[in-house]
Design an enzyme around this catalytic site. Structure first.
Site, PDB file in Angstrom:
ATOM      1  CD  GLU A 145      -3.149  -0.791   2.138  1.00  0.00           C
ATOM      2  OE1 GLU A 145      -2.894  -0.119   3.149  1.00  0.00           O
ATOM      3  OE2 GLU A 145      -4.259  -1.288   1.919  1.00  0.00           O
ATOM      4  CD  GLU A 306      -4.375  -5.618   2.592  1.00  0.00           C
ATOM      5  OE1 GLU A 306      -5.064  -4.851   3.287  1.00  0.00           O
ATOM      6  OE2 GLU A 306      -3.144  -5.547   2.545  1.00  0.00           O
TER       7      GLU A 306
HETATM    8  C1  GAL Z   1      -4.302  -2.408   4.940  1.00  0.00           C
HETATM    9  C2  GAL Z   1      -2.947  -3.068   5.066  1.00  0.00           C
HETATM   10  C3  GAL Z   1      -3.030  -4.370   5.807  1.00  0.00           C
HETATM   11  C4  GAL Z   1      -3.903  -4.251   7.003  1.00  0.00           C
HETATM   12  C5  GAL Z   1      -5.258  -3.776   6.576  1.00  0.00           C
HETATM   13  C6  GAL Z   1      -6.243  -3.677   7.707  1.00  0.00           C
HETATM   14  O1  GAL Z   1      -4.147  -1.037   4.866  1.00  0.00           O
HETATM   15  O2  GAL Z   1      -2.376  -3.281   3.817  1.00  0.00           O
HETATM   16  O3  GAL Z   1      -1.720  -4.764   6.183  1.00  0.00           O
HETATM   17  O4  GAL Z   1      -3.328  -3.374   7.914  1.00  0.00           O
HETATM   18  O5  GAL Z   1      -5.139  -2.515   6.013  1.00  0.00           O
HETATM   19  O6  GAL Z   1      -7.493  -3.209   7.255  1.00  0.00           O
END
Ligand code: GAL
Ligand code: ZN
Length: 668
Positions: A145, A306
């Protein structure tokens, strides 16, 4: 491996090794076949400078590989370990107001700091050297990110790099003064050393300087990514490389980044408390597909890297996804072109800042709603294998450009505008009518579209402006909103009446802006009422343009206020096409009517029979019908077809349960 991939972030280093066998058994049970490993493992991969201490990772990868689970392997560089920060405190980033951020969280690095870049490239190289040939590794995940938490750094190292960047762009300091409007407020520079990042100043920093700094900052992060990618390529030339984008995240120009990613991936965290979470996530999916498209191969599938299986931990109130919502939004991603559905994270953490973030395997274990939904989705994705690799075709495009976004949301404007809110307003009626849209860069080829919508594209290059004109001339329908085409790429106003590059196209000129205060409403009426009866009860919000009509038809006009009787919405023929102009933001119903008219003119089917809260989108030969409602809904499917998810023949009448999904293909 073909089919739709399924899985999540897996952080085995947070757990005793005795847990791993259970993890892998449960992954197999859930249909998981792709996990992301190592993203935040730097301190466990390199407990001290030098060699990799990666025995644990060898064992994890071997076990995953033996179970047939592929790995998206992190380079591990997103959170510098304490020893690196201690040796090189200068890698800690500095905020706009000059505060140096402390270590102790994550992503605490200045992208321009040589010591950070060198250490990150070293680690990425060692990882690639060790795991390039590992059979489990299917993809590389560089950093994480980029820009999250620290989108830009204002330290002295960054200042020096910014000067180098400006020198390369402008050559002479005189050219910089010209581009930045140095005559205003006595800002002419006599040498490069005088130039600073746009740090907190008594009042508005030079807008062109702010814009260039945003370009520079996106580019510095990209340089970090590229350096690591190169280090991987030395060892594993053909391995696909990705990093995860964040959808409508302002600081990364994804159109510039996407070409450098073999696989485009995205993290999507719509707020379940938002009644339109599904609309926001649909936009994220469409944006991701669109930036992947730009990079050459149309319809390049992308990865949902994610999402949360239930709740996140980082909002003030973390509402979990409703029953069925994880599934509906996951299948939405597939419907909109995703070939992999991953979550953060596999096993909910017991320690650290994310212990209250949901996981696919919750604290409660397998006797849980979340786990049942996780295994169900795994089975569903298995049935959608025929959809993998197929393309989503859009007939309409919303123009989007990060540079324009940066400039639009800078300070010292007629009114604050929030681009994502405006995009959402223009996207909504299309989404509700089953019209699939791309987000297209203004300079990209528009020839595949019938309708191009231009919401508040404040900054446009000459090439982008001509691209829109050509699209209309060649027979396309254009719908342009207020505050579009105002400045050039140096943030300099295009003179002679707004929007200068599109006055002829629109058959009008805007003489003056008259923005509306928050909450203010101005009544509109239809002078030339459209097919769909636009006019009655219409209202404008946010903005008013003072329009001189020069050939356009008046579709709606102001019914009250200083501008009573004057045009608010117009339509004009141009070449073989035509252009609508919206000098205000109409209420939802009116905007839907206008969009329906524009689609009608463009020859795009604008469905009015889709129940609110139901999404209809086609991918390849499959028509997805997704309910985002928490109650059953009756549908008329128009005929019989086979549902890939159940193999049942369904239709013409069907009842879709709460958050139910159909994946309809022709009957065989
Ligand atoms: C994203 C990140 C992950 C985790 C996730 C939680 O920003 O890439 O590692 O922290 O958020 O929602
Ligand atoms: Zn810096």
């Amino acid at each position: 491996m073909s089919g739709i991939r399924y899985g999540g972030d897996y952080n085995p280093e947070q757990w005793p090794e005795s847990t791993w066998a259970q993890d892998i058994r449960l992954m197999t049970e859930a249909g998981v076949n792709l996990v992301t490993v190592g993203v935040f493992s730097w301190s466990r991969l390199q407990p001290a400078p030098g060699e990799l201490t990666a025995g644990w990772l060898d064992r994890v990868l071997d076990q995953l590989g033996a179970a047939g689970i592929g790995v998206d392997l992190g380079t591990g560089t997103a959170s510098p370990p304490p020893w690196l920060v201690t040796a090189h405190p200068e890698i800690l980033p500095v905020t706009v107001d000059g505060r140096r951020l402390a270590p102790g969280a994550r992503q605490h690095y200045c992208p321009s700091a040589p010591a950070f870049r060198a250490a990150a490239v070293d680690l990425a190289g060692r990882m690639a050297e060790r795991y390039a040939g590992h059979p489990a590794v299917t993809m590389w995940h560089v950093g994480n990110e980029y820009g999250c938490h620290v989108p830009a750094c204002y330290c002295e190292l960054s200042a020096a790099a910014f000067r180098d960047w400006l020198r390369a762009r402008y050559g002479e300091v005189g050219a910089l003064n010209e581009a930045w409007g140095g005559a205003v407020w006595s800002q002419d520079y006599t040498g490069w050393d005088e130039v600073q990042p746009p740090r907190t100043a008594p009042t508005y920093a030079n807008p062109a300087q702010q814009l260039d700094f945003a370009r520079f900052s996106s580019g510095e992060l990209l340089a970090c990514y590229l350096a690591e990618r190169e280090a991987i390529a030395v060892q594993a030339q053909h391995a696909p490389v990705t990093t995860n984008f964040m959808g409508f995240f302002r600081s990364l120009d994804q159109f510039r980044w996407a070409d450098e990613l073999d696989v485009v991936s995205v993290d999507s965290y719509p707020d379940p408390a938002d009644q339109e979470a599904h609309l926001q996530s649909a936009m994220t999916c469409d944006l991701t597909r669109s930036v992947a498209r730009l990079s050459g191969s149309p319809g390049r599938p992308w990865v949902l890297m994610e999402q949360a299986p239930a709740a996140v931990n980082w909002r003030a109130v973390n509402v979990p996804k409703a029953p069925g919502q994880y599934r509906a939004l996951s299948l939405q991603a597939v419907a909109r072109g995703g070939d992999a559905v991953l979550s953060f994270q596999w096993r909910a953490a017991a320690a650290g800042a994310e212990k209250f973030h949901s996981g696919m395997l919750p604290h409660a274990g397998t006797a849980s709603r979340v786990w049942r939904e996780v295994t169900r989705l795994g089975a569903d994705l298995g049935r959608l294998a025929p959809v993998a690799g197929t393309a989503v075709r859009a007939e309409a495009a919303l123009l989007h450009d990060w540079e324009s976004w940066w400039a639009l949301e800078a300070d010292s404007h007629p009114r604050q505008l929030h681009l994502v809110e405006l995009l959402r307003a223009f996207y909504r009626p299309l989404f509700e009518a089953g019209v699939t849209v791309d987000f297209a860069h203004p300079e990209s080829s528009l020839s595949g579209y019938r309708l191009v919508v231009v919401p508040a594209l404040y900054l446009v290059s000459d090439a982008g402006a001509e691209n829109v004109r050509r699209f209309a001339r060649d027979g396309g329908t254009v719908l342009i909103s207020f505050f579009s085409g105002i400045v050039d790429t140096c943030e300099r106003v295009r003179l002679g009446g707004y929007p200068a590059p599109w006055r002829e196209l629109l058959g009008l000129r805007v003489e003056e802006f008259a923005p509306l205060p928050d909450g203010a409403v101005v009544r509109l009426e239809g002078v030339a009422v459209g097919e769909s009866g636009t006019g009655a009860g219409s209202a404008g919000h946010v903005w008013q343009d003072v329009i001189d009509v020069l050939g356009a038809d008046q579709v709606l006009s102001y019914a009250e206020g200083h501008l009573v009787g004057r045009a608010a919405v117009t339509r004009h023929s141009y070449g073989r096409g035509e252009a609508f102009y919206l000098g205000t933001l109409p209420d939802r119903a009116t905007l839907r009517d206008l969009m329906a008219q524009a689609c009608g003119r463009a020859g795009i089917e604008f469905r009015t029979d889709i129940p609110p809260g139901v999404e209809v989108v086609r991918r390849g030969d499959c028509l997805f019908v997704i309910s985002h409602l928490d109650h059953p809904v009756e549908l008329d499917l128009g005929g019989k077809s086979r549902d890939l998810l159940t193999s049942d023949i369904v239709g013409p009448a069907a009842v879709l349960g709460p958050r139910g999904v159909l994946a309809l293909t022709a009957r065989d």
